[in-house]
Design an enzyme around this catalytic site. Sequence first.
Site, short mmCIF file in Angstrom:
data_model
loop_
_atom_site.label_atom_id
_atom_site.label_comp_id
_atom_site.label_asym_id
_atom_site.label_seq_id
_atom_site.Cartn_x
_atom_site.Cartn_y
_atom_site.Cartn_z
N TYR A 97 -91.90 58.87 -25.33
CA TYR A 97 -92.03 59.18 -26.76
C TYR A 97 -93.27 60.03 -27.01
CZ TYR A 97 -88.35 55.76 -27.86
OH TYR A 97 -87.15 55.07 -27.94
N ASN A 151 -78.92 51.64 -23.67
CA ASN A 151 -77.78 52.55 -23.55
C ASN A 151 -76.88 52.22 -22.38
OD1 ASN A 151 -78.62 54.49 -25.75
ND2 ASN A 151 -80.38 54.70 -24.39
#
Length: 323
Positions: free
Chosen positions: A61, A163
């Site tokens: 990030y 995911n």
Amino acid sequence: MSTYAIQQHFPRASKLAYGCMGLGGSWENNELASTDKYQAQSIIETALTNGINFFDHADIYTLGKAERVFGQVLIEQPTLRDQMIIQSKCGIRFDDESGPGRYDFSSKWIEESVDGILSRLNIETLDILQLHRPDPLMNIEEVAPSFEKLQASGKVKHFGASNMNHHQIAYLQSAIKTPIVANQIEISLKQLGWLEHGVLAGNPNGEHGNFTPGTLEYCQLNNIQIQAWGSLAQGLFSGRDNSSEAHHIQATSTLVNKLAEQYQSNPDAIVLAWLMRHPANIQPVIGTTNIERIKRCVAALEVNLSREDWYKLYVSARGNALP
């Protein structure tokens, strides 16, 4: 499942998580500015004051700056750490001199990534480490010893996935002794694949979905917390200009606003309450950097949508009547 699965491991865990992807400024290799630190501090304090104590990171990030600026806040206010549950992710590698953008679950990369995460966050222990996206070259016989080493050393308390479908989680779980505690996937009033595969079971209209059937059920059966990234649908139904969107999107936005009035709440809260109404006890991850919007999101905890209103939103958002 009567409680949130994550609360079995962290009884005080908030039902909302704050996603830190927006911290640290731009996605460029530049130095952190004083404004970045002020923003992070304001957001952290707002979240904690309003009952959000679960913070979601990833090593990528803003190129590591999200963790670094978060860590700077903890250096100055170390007592905040005891109030927090912090998770981060690893496994995504950017394009570099060694290769293209790729995924890496090798033991070397996982262990080095955790050391980097702890250093940037200025903490000694990470509450949860998630493998960010499925690595086709994952060798569970290599991942398992790394997990055991990280847990035994006190660097990581628990592990999760991000995911992944339930087949991948089950395969990973088969090699590790400690339970996988969370799976973070894209779920929202716009991203409906998680519902469509179940509703369209045995229906040809469901054959092209990209959400493996059974993932929700597997997580519920195995006490794996389902976390929803993209939970606010980037404001599509709660204030963002959607004048160029399809009619059913605009109609759903109108419905969200109508229900906000009906439940004496606000559109962001309605969008999140719709997710949280599902019996899987989904934990939405909100990533807004708007202080007032964070407060509006917390109001979702006070909204209990009726079955009929939940279906009104679902049918409207999918754009077609149920089969």
